[in-house]
Enzyme design. Structure first.
Site, PDB file in Angstrom:
ATOM      1  N   TYR A  52       0.379  -1.258   0.038  1.00  0.00           N
ATOM      2  CA  TYR A  52       0.943  -0.547   0.071  1.00  0.00           C
ATOM      3  C   TYR A  52       0.554   1.143   0.021  1.00  0.00           C
ATOM      4  O   TYR A  52       0.307   2.747   0.042  1.00  0.00           O
ATOM      5  CB  TYR A  52      -1.297  -0.259   1.089  1.00  0.00           C
ATOM      6  N   HIS A 110       0.209 -12.283   3.045  1.00  0.00           N
ATOM      7  CA  HIS A 110      -0.323 -11.481   1.942  1.00  0.00           C
ATOM      8  C   HIS A 110      -0.934 -12.637   1.282  1.00  0.00           C
ATOM      9  O   HIS A 110      -2.412 -12.494   1.221  1.00  0.00           O
ATOM     10  CB  HIS A 110       0.002  -9.976   0.934  1.00  0.00           C
TER      11      HIS A 110
END
Length: 284
Positions: A52, A110
């Protein structure tokens, strides 16, 4: 995993809120203030990731907040490029330095990247990092049942959470149940879909249910997750919406309305970007 009047109690005995703040696209100084607004609105869980590009501003918001560090839960994620045991350890340390934090409250793998076959190595690194105090709670993201069983059988350690895609067009009830069987809390990423692809907030059924309860469509979807024992991770930069989202668990959807939302599911066609964990690989 159990539920009490304050939130979820995970299999590692830590307590987590019903709703967390997704921070994707909350970047720079503007993002810092948006996250501070969320903390002021009542959010206590900030969900970030190295991908991000905002671990630094999340950490900055934590430091600028009037809350004590132990009152704020920060969760981040290990990318697929660093699943080797040693690489995972170093990357975690770098992530902490970027955020300016001594520990992450929760850290997830992730994606499993199954063709690489290294997610068990990555999990062993998280298990050991937890023992060293770099992480309080460890979990995974986008793991399928066999991925979960592989890491549990290899280490004897069950993830506390599994963050998966879940929204009304892809309710992923299969994985919610698989997680429950293993005592794992399901977290829902992109609970509102993604506006440029399939914005479920505009769905007529959702809007009709929202009008019935005098709530927003977003509140209906968050409550739908809450009633299923799922932690929603909505992203919002708007302080009004943030306040609405954090207050979305104070009413009861009827079973009839839950079933109406469940019926919106489109199966595999409902995935926001076709990201099947058996096929999708993350290399950044």
């Amino acid at each position: 995993m159990t539920i009490n009047e304050k939130g979820f109690v995970l299999n590692d005995k830590t307590a987590w809120p019903y709703v967390g703040l997704g921070t994707i696209d909350l970047v720079g100084d503007k993002g810092t203030f948006e996250i501070l607004n969320a903390l002021n609105s009542g959010f206590r869980l900030l969900d970030t990731s190295t991908n991000y590009n905002n671990e630094g501003i999340v950490g900055e918001a934590v430091r600028r907040s009037k809350l004590h560090r132990e009152e704020i839960l920060v969760s981040s994620k290990l990318p697929g490029s660093h699943h080797d045991y040693d690489k995972a350890f170093i990357f975690l340390q770098e992530s902490l330095r970027r955020a300016g934090l001594e520990y992450f409250d929760k850290y997830l793998i992730h994606w499993p990247n199954p063709d690489d076959g290294k997610y068990v190595e990555a999990w062993k690194a998280l298990v050991d990092a937890q023992k060293q105090g770099l992480i309080r709670t460890i979990g995974v993201s986008n793991f399928e049942p066999d991925h979960l069983d592989d890491i549990i059988n290899a280490t004897g350690v069950t993830p506390a959470t599994n963050q998966v895609e879940r929204h009304p067009y892809f309710n992923n009830k299969r994985m919610v149940e698989e997680n429950k069987k293993r005592g794992i809390l399901t977290e829902a990423w992109s609970p509102f879909g993604r506006g440029y692809l399939n914005d479920v907030l505009e769905n007529e059924t959702i809007k009709e249910i929202a009008a019935k309860y005098d709530k927003t469509p977003a509140q209906i979807i968050i409550n739908w997750n809450y009633k299923a024992g799922v932690m929603a991770i909505p992203k919002s930069a708007d302080p009004v919406h943030q306040k609405e989202n954090i207050e979305a668990t104070d009413f009861d959807l009827s079973q009839e309305d839950i079933e109406k939302i469940d019926a919106l599911d489109k199966g595999e066609d409902g995935r926001v970007e076709g990201q099947d964990p058996y096929e999708y690989h993350e290399y950044v």
